[in-house]
Design a protein around this motif. Structure first.
Motif, PDB file in Angstrom:
ATOM      1  N   SER A   1       6.423   8.183   8.580  1.00 22.45           N
ATOM      2  CA  SER A   1       6.175   9.395   7.800  1.00 22.45           C
ATOM      3  C   SER A   1       7.497  10.018   7.395  1.00 22.45           C
ATOM      4  CB  SER A   1       5.337  10.401   8.607  1.00 22.45           C
ATOM      5  OG  SER A   1       6.052  10.820   9.758  1.00 22.45           O
TER       6      SER A   1
ATOM      7  N   SER B   1      -4.643  16.166  -1.544  1.00 19.81           N
ATOM      8  CA  SER B   1      -4.407  14.731  -1.375  1.00 19.81           C
ATOM      9  C   SER B   1      -3.414  14.197  -2.397  1.00 19.81           C
ATOM     10  CB  SER B   1      -5.732  13.963  -1.489  1.00 19.81           C
ATOM     11  OG  SER B   1      -6.325  14.199  -2.756  1.00 19.81           O
TER      12      SER B   1
ATOM     13  N   PRO C   1       0.636   4.241   9.877  1.00 17.36           N
ATOM     14  CA  PRO C   1       0.617   5.670  10.216  1.00 17.36           C
ATOM     15  C   PRO C   1       1.760   6.107  11.139  1.00 17.36           C
ATOM     16  CG  PRO C   1      -1.577   4.715  10.404  1.00 17.36           C
ATOM     17  CD  PRO C   1      -0.626   3.577  10.233  1.00 17.36           C
TER      18      PRO C   1
ATOM     19  N   THR D   1      -1.037  10.093   3.327  1.00 18.64           N
ATOM     20  CA  THR D   1      -1.852  11.271   3.594  1.00 18.64           C
ATOM     21  C   THR D   1      -0.906  12.450   3.769  1.00 18.64           C
ATOM     22  OG1 THR D   1      -1.860  10.757   5.966  1.00 18.64           O
ATOM     23  CG2 THR D   1      -3.731  10.001   4.665  1.00 18.64           C
TER      24      THR D   1
ATOM     25  N   GLN E   1       0.003   4.324  -0.571  1.00 19.63           N
ATOM     26  CA  GLN E   1      -0.731   5.576  -0.368  1.00 19.63           C
ATOM     27  C   GLN E   1      -0.209   6.325   0.858  1.00 19.63           C
ATOM     28  OE1 GLN E   1      -4.829   4.133  -0.207  1.00 19.63           O
ATOM     29  NE2 GLN E   1      -5.200   5.060  -2.192  1.00 19.63           N
TER      30      GLN E   1
ATOM     31  N   ASN F   1       0.860  -1.185   0.000  1.00 14.43           N
ATOM     32  CA  ASN F   1       0.000   0.000   0.000  1.00 14.43           C
ATOM     33  C   ASN F   1       0.896   1.235   0.000  1.00 14.43           C
ATOM     34  OD1 ASN F   1      -1.831   2.036   0.358  1.00 14.43           O
ATOM     35  ND2 ASN F   1      -2.795   1.168   2.177  1.00 14.43           N
TER      36      ASN F   1
ATOM     37  N   THR G   1       2.411  10.808   5.388  1.00 15.01           N
ATOM     38  CA  THR G   1       2.263   9.724   6.360  1.00 15.01           C
ATOM     39  C   THR G   1       1.725   8.482   5.670  1.00 15.01           C
ATOM     40  OG1 THR G   1       1.828  11.319   8.129  1.00 15.01           O
ATOM     41  CG2 THR G   1       1.177   9.036   8.532  1.00 15.01           C
ATOM     42  N   SER G   2       2.353   7.350   5.927  1.00 12.03           N
ATOM     43  CA  SER G   2       1.934   6.094   5.318  1.00 12.03           C
ATOM     44  C   SER G   2       0.534   5.716   5.778  1.00 12.03           C
ATOM     45  CB  SER G   2       2.921   4.980   5.683  1.00 12.03           C
ATOM     46  OG  SER G   2       2.395   3.716   5.350  1.00 12.03           O
ATOM     47  N   VAL G   3      -0.328   5.363   4.825  1.00 15.45           N
ATOM     48  CA  VAL G   3      -1.666   4.876   5.164  1.00 15.45           C
ATOM     49  C   VAL G   3      -1.572   3.476   5.763  1.00 15.45           C
ATOM     50  CG1 VAL G   3      -3.896   4.186   4.195  1.00 15.45           C
ATOM     51  CG2 VAL G   3      -2.804   6.310   3.443  1.00 15.45           C
TER      52      VAL G   3
END
Length: 599
Positions: free
Chosen positions: A389, A363, A386, A350, A348, A346, A381-383
């Motif tokens: 970062s 975003s 969290p 934030t 993604q 993952n 920050t890593s989804v």
């Protein structure tokens, strides 16, 4: 009926024989609150998916809320809260919704389950736990505190046959270590439902829906347990742990048992396709993709009651990077950042900006700088994890204004165009102004028109993005020279010579000589003898007026000579109007438009 009575007798004898041994039996794990924590498990035959709240005894009461973990566990830090505490769990088990309550005298273990909910109602004297939680009073809290232990004993005694069958006779539903793993009290809740409604307790066999026990909450001792309707404990597989987090591609070992059977053979499987693999020895290896998966163990003796553990596959050594590693951005300007995430499938993130009023970020990583210069910090920050970062510093530079030209000279009433350049801001607009009152005016496009008063003035361009930033140009306004000194020739040989120019305020005073030809008949020509006349005139702006006053000048007699001129002061060709008025009626006068050229 005889068979059921026989079963009842057996149950009773079994209870008597094993009572001494049951104190050490029951569910394991899951509880154990610390010196300043209240912890427990929220379950109703399986972990409750939802939230749990704790409310203290202060006035007004303080409330904390937590999400229940996948295995039903929760924990509250109660430092600074006033005991005793009420707890409320809200959520679902499968498709069934639950709202259950519990109680804690202080820090420690406080499980939330249907039996704990029942105990709170009984200890309060028969009140609805939901009502108690909504509006707790000091008196009710003290009543529950004083009666909780005895009430738990009453429940254990009254339901001893039911509880003993599942090795749960001495388990405290509130304070014992509890695990939602289908053993002990949790298995009881698998097999029976415990309902509390309008002051009535009803315990049913989940398989047959038969009522095993019912009574008023306020008269629990008066209830009668029907052992013949109790569901017999089944042969079933159990698994440990029931919930585990495993890093990507890493392994963990599960153990299994088969209750109430000498055949301990089991089969292992992972429910989800691509959810990892598991060996015959229970060694589970996580996949390379994060997610929640389920390991199932099925007993050969009774395949209808498998046990399922929840596996959460988490990132392994997540590292977050941001590009560029730093940036300098003009105020109001946007900058795009990108993030890389390794150690997880993952990728993604934030985005956020740490400081208040420090700009904004979308975003997709597009940062827009604030109007105020300074150093700010953008964080990705890593989804997936969290806790991981990366942060970069962003220097926001102020707006800078420049003006062109930086100085200008012109005569009164003249004009020129200024341009302004704004760097360090996305908004390059400026507002124009003249610093001095009466110093002329300037349009929104930078066109300046000089004052009618000679002097030094200042034009100012101010940044719209940052009104503290501006640039100024100096303008020198002088009186205009109406036309170059020299001889000017007009129609019919009419000419004049400017011999002196005196600047005095708004009016330029000058003197000169006008030459004009003699009149022959009704027209002027250049064949006669020119007559010289001294003149006096004035000019304002680009308009000149020359005149000779009345009086006898020469023959033929003239009373007035006028020349009006307009044009650019420095040009060599001017347009105008000439008028010669004669006092002698025998001669006509000259009155015409004219173009004068400097000799």
């Amino acid at each position: 009926m005889r068979d059921r009575k026989g079963i009842s007798v057996v149950f009773g004898l079994l209870c008597i024989l094993v009572t001494a041994l049951l104190a050490a039996c029951g569910g394991g794990g899951g509880g154990g609150g610390g010196a300043s924590t209240v912890s427990g498990v929220a379950a109703a035959g399986a972990p409750i998916a939802g939230t749990v709240q704790i409310k203290d005894s202060s006035s007004p009461a303080k409330t904390l809320t937590k999400t229940i973990n996948e295995d039903g566990s929760f924990s509250f830090d109660v430092s600074g809260l006033t005991p005793p505490f009420l707890l409320k769990a809200t959520g679902t088990v499968g498709s069934t919704a639950y709202t259950l309550h519990s109680f804690a005298n202080g820090a420690g273990t406080a499980n939330v389950n249907p039996f704990a909910n029942l105990v709170v109602a009984m200890a309060s004297g028969g009140l609805d736990p939901a009502t108690i939680y909504a509006a707790p009073s000091a008196g009710i809290m003290q009543t529950i505190t004083g009666k909780l232990s005895a009430t738990i004993t009453d429940v254990q005694t009254k339901l001893q046959i039911l509880l003993a069958l599942y090795d749960a006779a001495k388990i405290d539903p509130v304070a014992s270590n509890f695990t939602a793993n289908h053993t002990g009290l949790d298995e009881v809740l698998d097999m029976v439902s415990v309902d509390l409604s309008t002051g009535v307790i009803t315990i049913r066999n989940k398989t047959t829906n038969a009522v095993i026990f019912t009574t008023q909450v306020s008269n629990f001792a008066g209830g009668v347990l029907n052992p013949g309707l109790i569901p017999p404990p089944p042969v079933r597989a159990v698994i440990s742990p029931i919930f585990v987090s495993v890093p990507l591609s890493k392994s963990v070992t599960f153990t299994a048992d088969v209750l109430r059977s000498t055949n301990k053979s089991v089969t292992w499987s992972v429910i989800e396709s691509g959810g990892g693999t598991i060996t015959n020895a229970g060694v589970y290896t996580a996949p390379a993709t994060e997610g929640t998966y389920h390991v199932k163990v099925t007993s050969v003796a009774n395949p209808t009651l498998p046990a399922i553990a929840i596996v959460k596959v988490i990132p392994y050594n997540v590292i977050v990077g941001v590009t560029p590693a730093s940036a300098t951005v003009a105020s109001g300007v946007s900058k795009t950042f990108s993030a890389t995430v390794t150690g997880t499938s993952n990728t993604q993130v934030t985005w956020s900006v740490l400081e208040a009023s420090s700009g904004s970020i979308t975003s997709s990583g597009v940062y827009t700088a604030p109007a105020t210069a300074g150093t700010y910090h953008v964080t990705a920050t890593s989804v997936a994890d969290p806790a991981k970062s990366a942060t970069v510093a962003v220097t926001v530079t102020p707006a800078v204004v420049s003006i062109s030209p930086t100085s200008a000279s012109m005569t009164t009433g003249g004009s020129t165009t200024f341009t302004a350049t704004v760097t360090g801001a996305s908004n390059t607009a400026v507002t124009w102004s003249v610093v001095e009152v009466g110093g002329g005016y300037i349009t929104s496009s930078g066109v300046y028109t000089a004052s009618s008063t000679v002097g030094t003035y200042h034009v100012k361009a101010t940044s719209v993005a940052d009104t503290t930033k501006s640039a100024t140009a100096i303008i020198t306004v002088s009186a205009p020279t109406p036309f170059p000194i020299g001889t000017w020739v007009g129609p019919n040989g009419f000419k004049f010579t400017v011999s002196q120019l005196i600047v005095s305020g708004l009016v330029n005073q000058y003197s000169g000589i006008i030459y004009y030809p003699s009149l022959l008949g009704s027209s002027m020509n250049v064949s006669g003898t020119d007559t010289m006349i001294q003149i006096f005139g004035s000019v304002t702006g680009n308009f000149a007026q020359l005149s000779v006053g009345g009086g006898q000048v020469a023959i033929p007699n003239y009373t007035d000579i006028q020349v009006s001129l307009t044009g650019v002061p420095t040009s060599t060709t001017l347009s105008g109007f000439v008028s010669i008025n004669s006092s002698n009626s025998a001669y006509n006068y000259l009155s015409s438009n004219a173009v004068f050229t400097k000799q």
